[in-house]
Design a protein around this motif. Sequence first.
Motif, mmCIF file in Angstrom:
data_model
loop_
_atom_site.group_PDB
_atom_site.id
_atom_site.type_symbol
_atom_site.label_atom_id
_atom_site.label_comp_id
_atom_site.label_asym_id
_atom_site.label_seq_id
_atom_site.Cartn_x
_atom_site.Cartn_y
_atom_site.Cartn_z
ATOM 1 N N ASP A 1 0.831 -1.208 0.000
ATOM 2 C CA ASP A 1 0.000 0.000 0.000
ATOM 3 C C ASP A 1 0.863 1.256 0.000
ATOM 4 O OD1 ASP A 1 -2.342 -1.452 -0.036
ATOM 5 O OD2 ASP A 1 -2.688 -1.284 2.128
ATOM 6 N N ASP A 2 1.941 1.246 0.790
ATOM 7 C CA ASP A 2 2.864 2.382 0.801
ATOM 8 C C ASP A 2 3.451 2.614 -0.586
ATOM 9 O OD1 ASP A 2 2.492 2.718 3.509
ATOM 10 O OD2 ASP A 2 4.482 1.968 4.081
ATOM 11 N N ARG A 3 3.820 1.537 -1.230
ATOM 12 C CA ARG A 3 4.420 1.629 -2.575
ATOM 13 C C ARG A 3 3.415 2.220 -3.557
ATOM 14 N NH1 ARG A 3 4.600 -2.317 -6.797
ATOM 15 N NH2 ARG A 3 6.232 -1.776 -8.269
ATOM 16 N N ARG A 4 2.193 1.737 -3.518
ATOM 17 C CA ARG A 4 1.153 2.229 -4.418
ATOM 18 C C ARG A 4 0.875 3.716 -4.178
ATOM 19 N NH1 ARG A 4 -3.379 -0.619 -2.959
ATOM 20 N NH2 ARG A 4 -3.921 1.138 -1.660
ATOM 21 N N ASP A 5 0.754 4.109 -2.910
ATOM 22 C CA ASP A 5 0.480 5.515 -2.591
ATOM 23 C C ASP A 5 1.634 6.405 -3.032
ATOM 24 O OD1 ASP A 5 -1.951 4.798 -1.477
ATOM 25 O OD2 ASP A 5 -1.156 4.724 0.561
ATOM 26 N N ARG A 6 2.842 5.937 -2.825
ATOM 27 C CA ARG A 6 4.034 6.687 -3.238
ATOM 28 C C ARG A 6 4.059 6.855 -4.754
ATOM 29 N NH1 ARG A 6 9.085 4.981 -4.783
ATOM 30 N NH2 ARG A 6 10.755 6.456 -4.346
ATOM 31 N N ILE A 7 3.802 5.775 -5.490
ATOM 32 C CA ILE A 7 3.788 5.832 -6.954
ATOM 33 C C ILE A 7 2.697 6.790 -7.432
ATOM 34 C CG2 ILE A 7 3.204 4.489 -9.017
ATOM 35 C CD1 ILE A 7 4.624 2.104 -7.656
ATOM 36 N N GLU A 8 1.540 6.704 -6.814
ATOM 37 C CA GLU A 8 0.430 7.568 -7.227
ATOM 38 C C GLU A 8 0.762 9.039 -7.011
ATOM 39 O OE1 GLU A 8 -4.376 7.799 -6.523
ATOM 40 O OE2 GLU A 8 -3.320 5.953 -6.068
ATOM 41 N N LEU A 9 1.361 9.371 -5.863
ATOM 42 C CA LEU A 9 1.739 10.753 -5.592
ATOM 43 C C LEU A 9 2.779 11.227 -6.605
ATOM 44 C CD1 LEU A 9 2.549 12.387 -2.192
ATOM 45 C CD2 LEU A 9 3.892 12.867 -4.207
ATOM 46 N N LEU A 10 3.802 10.421 -6.830
ATOM 47 C CA LEU A 10 4.860 10.822 -7.752
ATOM 48 C C LEU A 10 4.337 10.960 -9.170
ATOM 49 C CD1 LEU A 10 7.833 8.752 -6.333
ATOM 50 C CD2 LEU A 10 7.426 11.210 -6.111
ATOM 51 N N LEU A 11 3.456 10.068 -9.558
ATOM 52 C CA LEU A 11 2.884 10.158 -10.895
ATOM 53 C C LEU A 11 2.059 11.437 -11.036
ATOM 54 C CD1 LEU A 11 2.387 8.952 -13.659
ATOM 55 C CD2 LEU A 11 0.429 7.763 -12.688
ATOM 56 N N GLN A 12 1.229 11.723 -10.055
ATOM 57 C CA GLN A 12 0.432 12.954 -10.113
ATOM 58 C C GLN A 12 1.338 14.180 -10.172
ATOM 59 O OE1 GLN A 12 -2.918 13.483 -7.448
ATOM 60 N NE2 GLN A 12 -3.074 11.276 -7.196
ATOM 61 N N SER A 13 2.417 14.139 -9.425
ATOM 62 C CA SER A 13 3.353 15.252 -9.424
ATOM 63 C C SER A 13 3.993 15.424 -10.793
ATOM 64 C CB SER A 13 4.431 15.032 -8.360
ATOM 65 O OG SER A 13 5.403 16.048 -8.425
ATOM 66 N N GLU A 14 4.435 14.347 -11.393
ATOM 67 C CA GLU A 14 5.082 14.415 -12.700
ATOM 68 C C GLU A 14 4.106 14.851 -13.782
ATOM 69 O OE1 GLU A 14 8.411 14.055 -13.223
ATOM 70 O OE2 GLU A 14 8.509 13.873 -11.054
ATOM 71 N N VAL A 15 2.891 14.341 -13.745
ATOM 72 C CA VAL A 15 1.887 14.723 -14.733
ATOM 73 C C VAL A 15 1.574 16.209 -14.584
ATOM 74 C CG1 VAL A 15 -0.526 14.438 -15.426
ATOM 75 C CG2 VAL A 15 0.906 12.439 -15.010
ATOM 76 N N THR A 16 1.477 16.688 -13.358
ATOM 77 C CA THR A 16 1.222 18.094 -13.106
ATOM 78 C C THR A 16 2.328 18.957 -13.708
ATOM 79 O OG1 THR A 16 0.026 17.624 -11.067
ATOM 80 C CG2 THR A 16 0.899 19.840 -11.302
ATOM 81 N N LEU A 17 3.546 18.499 -13.597
ATOM 82 C CA LEU A 17 4.674 19.261 -14.125
ATOM 83 C C LEU A 17 4.854 19.073 -15.620
ATOM 84 C CD1 LEU A 17 7.274 18.509 -11.308
ATOM 85 C CD2 LEU A 17 6.011 20.625 -11.685
ATOM 86 N N GLY A 18 4.095 18.151 -16.206
ATOM 87 C CA GLY A 18 4.216 17.904 -17.632
ATOM 88 C C GLY A 18 5.475 17.159 -18.013
#
Length: 118
Positions: free
Chosen positions: A78-95
């Motif tokens: 669960d920690d891994r999934r939440d971490r990946i989701e946060l990082l992905l959202q961050s990267e997508v936000t930054l384009g």
Amino acid sequence: MNRNLATLKPRELLALFEALKTIKDVTNGLMSRSVFQREDNGLLNAAGETLDDVSVEVGKLCDQLAARARRLPAQSHDDRRDRIELLLQSEVTLGECTLEEAEEAFRLIDSEREAEAA
């Protein structure tokens, strides 16, 4: 960095990131309203500039959350999934990733969720 960020778990980091991202999106949207712009040239007036300052500070905090998530070791699936989701959202936000990369990452997250449910 905010001293409280060091104590947050991946789930908490993700929830806070999403909340702050919503605040940033709403703040940015409000800046397009005419009440926050000068009548003569459409640039931000003093109130609009204040909203812009808020947006910038919230963005900095989002960056801090992503940086913390990058350094945080995952203790569980669960920690891994939440971490990946946060990082992905961050990267997508930054384009910084393509739409195809984002779709693939979400497919991986979804497949992990389906495997957990089975």
